[in-house]
Design an enzyme around this catalytic site. Structure first.
Site, PDB file in Angstrom:
ATOM      1  NE  ARG A 140      77.838  23.088  32.909  1.00  8.35           N
ATOM      2  CZ  ARG A 140      76.831  23.738  33.489  1.00  8.35           C
ATOM      3  NH1 ARG A 140      76.896  25.016  33.693  1.00  8.35           N
ATOM      4  NH2 ARG A 140      75.756  23.085  33.848  1.00  8.35           N
ATOM      5  NE  ARG A 187      77.067  30.690  34.740  1.00  7.52           N
ATOM      6  CZ  ARG A 187      76.408  29.948  35.611  1.00  7.52           C
ATOM      7  NH1 ARG A 187      75.394  30.457  36.252  1.00  7.52           N
ATOM      8  NH2 ARG A 187      76.777  28.720  35.866  1.00  7.52           N
ATOM      9  NE  ARG A 198      73.180  34.159  29.766  1.00  8.19           N
ATOM     10  CZ  ARG A 198      72.166  34.873  30.202  1.00  8.19           C
ATOM     11  NH1 ARG A 198      71.828  35.987  29.591  1.00  8.19           N
ATOM     12  NH2 ARG A 198      71.473  34.491  31.261  1.00  8.19           N
ATOM     13  CG  ASP A 218      72.045  23.202  29.225  1.00  8.29           C
ATOM     14  OD1 ASP A 218      72.816  23.853  29.958  1.00  8.29           O
ATOM     15  OD2 ASP A 218      71.254  22.352  29.673  1.00  8.29           O
ATOM     16  CE1 TYR A 231      68.196  19.886  36.018  1.00  9.25           C
ATOM     17  CE2 TYR A 231      69.513  18.161  34.979  1.00  9.25           C
ATOM     18  CZ  TYR A 231      69.406  19.231  35.844  1.00  9.25           C
ATOM     19  OH  TYR A 231      70.497  19.655  36.549  1.00  9.25           O
TER      20      TYR A 231
HETATM   21  O1  CP3 Z   1      81.197  23.030  29.355  1.00 10.92           O
HETATM   22  C1  CP3 Z   1      80.977  24.042  28.661  1.00 10.92           C
HETATM   23  O2  CP3 Z   1      81.639  25.060  28.798  1.00 10.92           O
HETATM   24  C2  CP3 Z   1      79.921  23.974  27.582  1.00 10.92           C
HETATM   25  C3  CP3 Z   1      78.651  24.424  27.963  1.00 10.92           C
HETATM   26  C4  CP3 Z   1      77.725  23.643  28.889  1.00 10.92           C
HETATM   27  C5  CP3 Z   1      76.613  24.291  29.478  1.00 10.92           C
HETATM   28  N1  CP3 Z   1      75.865  23.359  30.111  1.00 10.92           N
HETATM   29  C6  CP3 Z   1      76.322  25.724  29.383  1.00 10.92           C
HETATM   30  C7  CP3 Z   1      75.497  26.369  30.428  1.00 10.92           C
HETATM   31  C8  CP3 Z   1      77.668  22.298  29.256  1.00 10.92           C
HETATM   32  C9  CP3 Z   1      78.624  21.177  28.933  1.00 10.92           C
HETATM   33  C10 CP3 Z   1      76.478  22.121  30.017  1.00 10.92           C
HETATM   34  C11 CP3 Z   1      76.017  20.817  30.530  1.00 10.92           C
HETATM   35  C12 CP3 Z   1      74.959  20.752  31.537  1.00 10.92           C
HETATM   36  N2  CP3 Z   1      73.817  21.501  31.617  1.00 10.92           N
HETATM   37  C13 CP3 Z   1      74.911  19.804  32.574  1.00 10.92           C
HETATM   38  C14 CP3 Z   1      75.931  18.711  32.799  1.00 10.92           C
HETATM   39  C15 CP3 Z   1      77.166  19.222  33.459  1.00 10.92           C
HETATM   40  C16 CP3 Z   1      76.990  19.565  34.895  1.00 10.92           C
HETATM   41  O3  CP3 Z   1      77.263  20.706  35.248  1.00 10.92           O
HETATM   42  O4  CP3 Z   1      76.627  18.687  35.691  1.00 10.92           O
HETATM   43  C17 CP3 Z   1      73.754  20.042  33.332  1.00 10.92           C
HETATM   44  C18 CP3 Z   1      73.304  19.283  34.557  1.00 10.92           C
HETATM   45  C19 CP3 Z   1      73.051  21.116  32.695  1.00 10.92           C
HETATM   46  C20 CP3 Z   1      71.746  21.704  33.073  1.00 10.92           C
HETATM   47  C21 CP3 Z   1      71.901  23.132  33.466  1.00 10.92           C
HETATM   48  N3  CP3 Z   1      72.183  24.172  32.581  1.00 10.92           N
HETATM   49  C22 CP3 Z   1      71.798  23.694  34.754  1.00 10.92           C
HETATM   50  C23 CP3 Z   1      71.502  22.904  36.016  1.00 10.92           C
HETATM   51  C24 CP3 Z   1      72.008  25.073  34.632  1.00 10.92           C
HETATM   52  C25 CP3 Z   1      71.892  26.130  35.720  1.00 10.92           C
HETATM   53  C26 CP3 Z   1      72.992  26.085  36.683  1.00 10.92           C
HETATM   54  C27 CP3 Z   1      74.321  26.404  36.056  1.00 10.92           C
HETATM   55  O5  CP3 Z   1      75.241  25.598  36.197  1.00 10.92           O
HETATM   56  O6  CP3 Z   1      74.444  27.448  35.462  1.00 10.92           O
HETATM   57  C28 CP3 Z   1      72.291  25.346  33.272  1.00 10.92           C
HETATM   58  C29 CP3 Z   1      72.606  26.654  32.684  1.00 10.92           C
HETATM   59  C30 CP3 Z   1      73.844  26.802  31.881  1.00 10.92           C
HETATM   60  N4  CP3 Z   1      74.354  25.885  31.013  1.00 10.92           N
HETATM   61  C31 CP3 Z   1      74.680  27.951  31.872  1.00 10.92           C
HETATM   62  C32 CP3 Z   1      75.707  27.680  30.965  1.00 10.92           C
HETATM   63  C33 CP3 Z   1      76.816  28.607  30.567  1.00 10.92           C
HETATM   64  C34 CP3 Z   1      74.446  29.214  32.683  1.00 10.92           C
HETATM   65  C35 CP3 Z   1      73.360  30.030  32.134  1.00 10.92           C
HETATM   66  C36 CP3 Z   1      73.797  31.401  31.612  1.00 10.92           C
HETATM   67  O7  CP3 Z   1      74.954  31.627  31.267  1.00 10.92           O
HETATM   68  O8  CP3 Z   1      72.923  32.240  31.526  1.00 10.92           O
END
Ligand code: CP3
Length: 342
Positions: free
Chosen positions: A26, A30, A39, A76, A153
């Site tokens: 991640r 953010r 964003r 994502d 999900y």
């Molecule tokens: O790793 C990176 O930097 C690449 C980007 C990346 C995102 N999501 C961007 C994102 C990766 C590798 C993911 C994977 C992801 N997404 C997973 C597996 C990894 C983990 O954390 O367990 C999962 C379960 C998701 C599903 C998901 N996406 C959730 C549960 C959420 C909300 C909670 C959160 O962590 O933010 C997201 C949103 C998300 N995915 C954001 C980002 C940058 C935040 C939203 C935003 O910036 O507006």
């Protein structure tokens, strides 16, 4: 393609490294004000994911700003359900939301196997752009969710503390469950193959919800599908990150992946013992260590490396970096890894 910095590929394939490679799950997101600035110009997360020029830009930000040894494509895991016909929304401060969830076999039959070149072309375009802009500086990681985590999900419809609907489905409708997992797996294999063709140098499979299954269900409903993905991806090293799955480590070790990710609760030496010397390990600093002073961050990071050793190892956190983490703390972690003497 030849990379100026190929440390992560060397570590993943068991070649000796001159220093330990480091990146953060991640990292593109953010924690960086530069990410938030981009964003905020858009309607939301989904638009950013679907705009290849900007997705490529935020993919490269951590390489420029944090000097990590790999980029990970900004996307994502939920783009797969969408490509199969089940769209998601990202609700501000709450996370993912599926207006429709999967309840019946009829719905499973109506879902399609994703065709990446049409349904996910925006991710592939982002990968091609990111590769071009990286120009071989560091390798690019592609990724997907493990079928079980994506399934969770699609059944649950959002994040959940218990994922009781998704876990319940495995007991209530095992046949429906396997049918859906099969479709997700076929979609994911096609998607990841396309990612490697577009330029991804390494693939990571995120099984974020591995740890909520009983072992017997993990071995029936999750790991076999992960193994099929590992076997299908032949040309680049694959990392399996199964959060909470210490209980299945010996079995995960038998898959054909190159690297195994450890979460912060996993015992480093015990896991190495279970897996033997043939796998590369990745992880596993508690993301909360980054709330401590720089001195403590450095101390905890060095202690972690002492336990992992310096070869067949990729330094990372034990899960994604938390959004309220200070960039300086992240830099301290990265610098400490880089300065660790072999
Ligand atoms: O790793 C990176 O930097 C690449 C980007 C990346 C995102 N999501 C961007 C994102 C990766 C590798 C993911 C994977 C992801 N997404 C997973 C597996 C990894 C983990 O954390 O367990 C999962 C379960 C998701 C599903 C998901 N996406 C959730 C549960 C959420 C909300 C909670 C959160 O962590 O933010 C997201 C949103 C998300 N995915 C954001 C980002 C940058 C935040 C939203 C935003 O910036 O507006």
């Amino acid at each position: 393609m030849l990379h100026k910095n190929d440390l992560i590929l060397r570590a993943a394939t068991g070649q000796p490294v001159s220093r330990i490679p480091v990146w953060l799950m991640r990292q593109a997101g953010r924690i960086l004000p530069e990410y938030r600035a981009i964003r905020n110009r858009l309607s939301g997360f989904v638009e950013l994911v679907r705009t290849p020029e900007l997705a490529a830009e935020v993919t490269i930000q951590p390489v420029d700003i944090l000097d990590v040894d790999a980029a990970i494509i900004f996307s994502d895991i939920l783009v797969i359900p969408e490509a199969m016909g089940l769209p998601y929304q990202m609700v501000e401060k709450k996370g993912p939301y599926f207006p429709t969830t999967i309840k019946t076999m009829d719905q499973v039959k109506q879902l399609k196997v994703a065709d990446p070149e049409t349904d996910l072309h925006y991710v592939l375009d982002a990968i091609r752009l990111a590769k071009k802009e990286l120009a071989g500086r560091v390798p690019l990681i592609g990724f997907a969710g493990a079928p079980w985590t994506v399934f969770a999900y699609m059944i649950e419809g959002s994040g959940s503390k218990t994922f009781s609907k998704a876990r319940g489905m495995l007991y209530k409708e095992p046949e429906l469950s396997h049918n859906l997992l099969e479709k997700i797996t076929l979609s994911t294999i096609a998607y990841l193959k396309s990612q490697t063709q577009a330029g991804a140098d390494l693939i990571q499979i995120f099984d974020s919800w591995a740890g909520i299954l009983p072992k017997s269900h993990y071995l029936t409903f999750s790991l076999p599908y992960i193994q099929r993905i590992c076997q299908a991806i032949e040309n680049v090293p694959v990392t399996v990150f199964a959060k909470g799955a210490q209980f299945a480590m010996p079995e995960i070790g038998k898959t054909s992946c190159a690297t195994i990710g450890l979460d912060w609760q996993m015992d480093i030496q015990y896991t190495r013992q279970l897996l033997g010397p043939e796998k590369t390990l990745q992880g596993n600093l508690d993301p909360c260590v980054l709330y401590a002073s720089n001195q403590d961050i450095a101390r905890c990071t060095r202690k972690m490396i002492d336990a992992f050793g310096t070869q067949r190892y990729i330094a990372n956190l034990g899960h994604g970096v938390y959004p309220d983490t200070k960039v300086d703390a992240v830099k301290c972690f990265i610098e400490t890894v880089k300065n660790y003497e072999l």
